[in-house]
Design an enzyme around this catalytic site. Sequence first.
Site, short mmCIF file in Angstrom:
data_model
loop_
_atom_site.label_atom_id
_atom_site.label_comp_id
_atom_site.label_asym_id
_atom_site.label_seq_id
_atom_site.Cartn_x
_atom_site.Cartn_y
_atom_site.Cartn_z
N ARG A 33 7.40 41.29 -106.44
CA ARG A 33 8.05 42.06 -107.50
C ARG A 33 8.26 43.20 -106.69
O ARG A 33 9.63 43.93 -107.30
CB ARG A 33 6.44 41.80 -108.83
CG ARG A 33 6.19 40.76 -108.98
CD ARG A 33 5.71 40.69 -109.94
NE ARG A 33 4.40 41.34 -109.49
CZ ARG A 33 3.21 41.76 -110.37
NH1 ARG A 33 3.43 41.36 -111.85
NH2 ARG A 33 1.96 42.33 -109.98
N SER B 123 -4.58 42.34 -119.63
CA SER B 123 -3.56 41.65 -120.33
C SER B 123 -3.87 40.28 -120.21
O SER B 123 -3.98 39.95 -121.74
CB SER B 123 -2.42 42.31 -120.10
OG SER B 123 -1.58 42.31 -118.68
N HIS C 255 -4.19 49.72 -114.16
CA HIS C 255 -3.70 47.78 -114.63
C HIS C 255 -1.86 48.65 -115.70
O HIS C 255 -1.46 49.06 -114.52
CB HIS C 255 -4.41 47.62 -116.55
CG HIS C 255 -3.85 45.76 -116.68
ND1 HIS C 255 -3.00 45.48 -115.56
CD2 HIS C 255 -3.37 45.20 -117.58
CE1 HIS C 255 -2.54 44.11 -115.87
NE2 HIS C 255 -2.86 44.11 -117.31
N HIS D 222 -4.41 45.70 -104.40
CA HIS D 222 -4.36 45.29 -105.65
C HIS D 222 -5.35 43.92 -105.41
O HIS D 222 -6.02 43.84 -105.19
CB HIS D 222 -2.42 43.77 -105.29
CG HIS D 222 -2.52 42.88 -107.21
ND1 HIS D 222 -3.39 41.79 -106.61
CD2 HIS D 222 -1.70 43.47 -107.84
CE1 HIS D 222 -2.64 41.14 -108.44
NE2 HIS D 222 -1.93 42.25 -108.91
N ASP E 85 4.03 48.70 -109.66
CA ASP E 85 4.68 49.44 -110.08
C ASP E 85 4.62 50.64 -109.10
O ASP E 85 4.87 51.74 -110.05
CB ASP E 85 3.03 49.95 -110.44
CG ASP E 85 2.35 48.70 -112.17
OD1 ASP E 85 3.05 49.13 -112.66
OD2 ASP E 85 1.25 48.49 -111.67
N1 AMX Z 1 -5.53 54.53 -102.95
C1 AMX Z 1 -7.15 54.43 -103.00
N2 AMX Z 1 -8.77 53.59 -102.56
C2 AMX Z 1 -7.47 52.52 -103.01
C3 AMX Z 1 -6.91 52.59 -103.29
C4 AMX Z 1 -5.53 53.20 -103.25
N3 AMX Z 1 -4.45 52.36 -103.99
N4 AMX Z 1 -6.79 50.66 -104.07
C5 AMX Z 1 -8.29 50.30 -104.03
N5 AMX Z 1 -8.97 51.25 -103.20
C6 AMX Z 1 -10.09 51.51 -102.90
C7 AMX Z 1 -11.21 51.49 -104.41
O1 AMX Z 1 -11.32 52.63 -105.07
C8 AMX Z 1 -12.50 50.84 -104.28
O2 AMX Z 1 -13.11 52.19 -103.56
P1 AMX Z 1 -14.73 52.05 -104.04
O3 AMX Z 1 -15.14 51.64 -103.18
O4 AMX Z 1 -14.40 53.47 -103.91
O5 AMX Z 1 -14.71 51.27 -105.32
C9 AMX Z 1 -12.21 49.95 -103.07
O6 AMX Z 1 -10.56 50.74 -101.85
C10 AMX Z 1 -12.08 48.09 -102.63
O7 AMX Z 1 -10.96 47.84 -104.03
P2 AMX Z 1 -10.32 46.95 -104.14
O8 AMX Z 1 -11.41 45.79 -104.22
O9 AMX Z 1 -9.66 46.91 -102.96
O10 AMX Z 1 -9.31 46.89 -105.15
P3 AMX Z 1 -9.77 46.39 -106.49
O11 AMX Z 1 -9.69 45.33 -106.63
O12 AMX Z 1 -11.38 46.61 -107.21
O13 AMX Z 1 -8.79 47.23 -107.70
C11 AMX Z 1 -6.68 48.51 -108.20
C12 AMX Z 1 -7.51 47.18 -107.08
C13 AMX Z 1 -5.36 47.85 -108.41
C14 AMX Z 1 -7.32 48.48 -109.54
C15 AMX Z 1 -7.00 49.20 -106.69
O14 AMX Z 1 -6.35 49.12 -106.12
C16 AMX Z 1 -6.27 50.96 -107.69
O15 AMX Z 1 -6.99 51.61 -107.91
N6 AMX Z 1 -4.64 50.99 -107.79
C17 AMX Z 1 -4.33 52.15 -107.83
C18 AMX Z 1 -3.90 51.54 -109.49
C19 AMX Z 1 -3.15 50.97 -109.36
O16 AMX Z 1 -1.74 50.90 -108.78
N7 AMX Z 1 -3.12 49.94 -110.34
C20 AMX Z 1 -1.89 48.61 -110.76
C21 AMX Z 1 -2.36 47.35 -110.64
C22 AMX Z 1 -1.50 46.62 -110.29
C23 AMX Z 1 -1.14 46.39 -112.49
O17 AMX Z 1 -1.98 45.68 -113.00
N8 AMX Z 1 -0.34 47.09 -113.04
#
Ligand code: AMX
Length: 436
Positions: free
Chosen positions: A326, A240, A270, A317, A372
């Site tokens: 937070r 964002s 996000h 994250h 979140d």
């Molecule tokens: N549950 C399961 N698997 C997860 C995970 C979770 N909470 N967080 C990361 N992973 C997985 C990823 O999907 C990725 O898998 P892949 O290799 O098969 O594609 C692997 O772990 C490596 O990911 P990463 O480098 O640790 O994370 P990222 O930087 O690519 O993504 C984020 C970060 C937040 C999108 C990810 O941790 C995620 O999807 N979390 C759950 C959704 C979430 O909470 N989003 C909110 C973020 C905060 C915000 O912006 N509001």
Amino acid sequence: MILKDKIEQQLPEWRERVRKLVRENGDVKVGDVTIAQVYGGMRSVKSLVTDISYVDPVEGIRFRGHTIPEILKLLPKPDGAAMPYVGGLYYLFLVGSAPTAQQAQEVETEWKKRGKVPQYVFDVINSLPPDAHPMTLFTLAVLTLQRESLFSKKYHAGIQKDQYWEPMLEDSMNLVAKLPEIAAYIYRLKYKNGDIIPSDPDLDWGANFAHMMGVPDPLYKDLSRLYFLLHSDHESGNVSAHTTHLVASSLSDIYYAASAGLSGLAGPLHGLANQECLNWLLSVKEECADCAYDKEALRQFAWDTLNSGQVIPGYGHAVLRKTDPRYTAQLEFGKKYFPEDEIFKLAALVYEVVPDVLREQGKAKDPWPNVDAISGSLQYHFGVKEFDFYTVIFGVSRILGVSANAVWARALGQPIERPKSLTTAMLEEIAQKAKA
Ligand code: AMX
């Protein structure tokens, strides 16, 4: 206006500081970019600048150098309130130092003067089909206000470049002032039969949102202030913030830029994660009665989620590598005021179980909760159970950060963004040359 005067005083020094840095050190390398980063969402590529907030991977966010617990102590609070004026936070973002109570109140007073939402915005909201997502309504409302843009008018009238920031600040103040009423209107329209509650001019910005939402518990005013503070800014690389900055870099006004940022916030990875998170907690409650007290059952449920190919929302994250402060601030709020709330207790128990599960799975780089993981359960406690709406509250807050950044980007004359793209064949060639 107090914010304009304070920024104006600092500008000559800031402009010279940036000019000197670039003039004398423009060739100094900040870092390298790897093929994994080019193909991997530019993760950690150091290519943005903001002085408003910084996310330390271990310590979490700092606003203008202050941690979240420091901010909660530092900023002035309304009489009898446990949480600070949001106007004080906006002052801190824009001016760089904490306001006195009077200065925070001056920002709040400015917002009151500018808060009236034109009827045509409500007409646009009302014209959308009943099943339109609240984020669609909110984003559209912000975009609809674009016709009010002072920046746009002044730009076309031929304003000087070094004055661009002034109408950008005016626009930002005008937009932020209207957000609580727009958001609460959407909530009451969609979920409370259109029974709209008028704004109360005696309340501060955060409390007025709580009042217009129609939540009877007075503690919701403090939760709203806390929520708006925590979700406001998280440096410039998140979707964002970066989208808003990118769009504004073309000299679009804040209405165009912030509505684009909100569209990014609406994505499930996000801002939408907070609604997904509560959804997940409710599915735990519904499908696993034992999970409320049995960590082993909860552990198994988390594994089932992962094994079905889903992520555990609210955990992980892109930058952080520790529990998000937070998250901690919200956990403490719940523990203090309603430790026995069923969903809150479940969210707190998940914190004791899920990090180990994610560590065992070994994929997520950060197994800890982000902002979140708990915010939805606090809203739920106060009866705001329509979780489609949660990202709108996040959006209200996020515009504080992105608009403050947009004002400073314009004040410092940051140029249009234009990174360079390559083809896959070019990357393959670069890889081959590196090996040779
Ligand atoms: N549950 C399961 N698997 C997860 C995970 C979770 N909470 N967080 C990361 N992973 C997985 C990823 O999907 C990725 O898998 P892949 O290799 O098969 O594609 C692997 O772990 C490596 O990911 P990463 O480098 O640790 O994370 P990222 O930087 O690519 O993504 C984020 C970060 C937040 C999108 C990810 O941790 C995620 O999807 N979390 C759950 C959704 C979430 O909470 N989003 C909110 C973020 C905060 C915000 O912006 N509001």
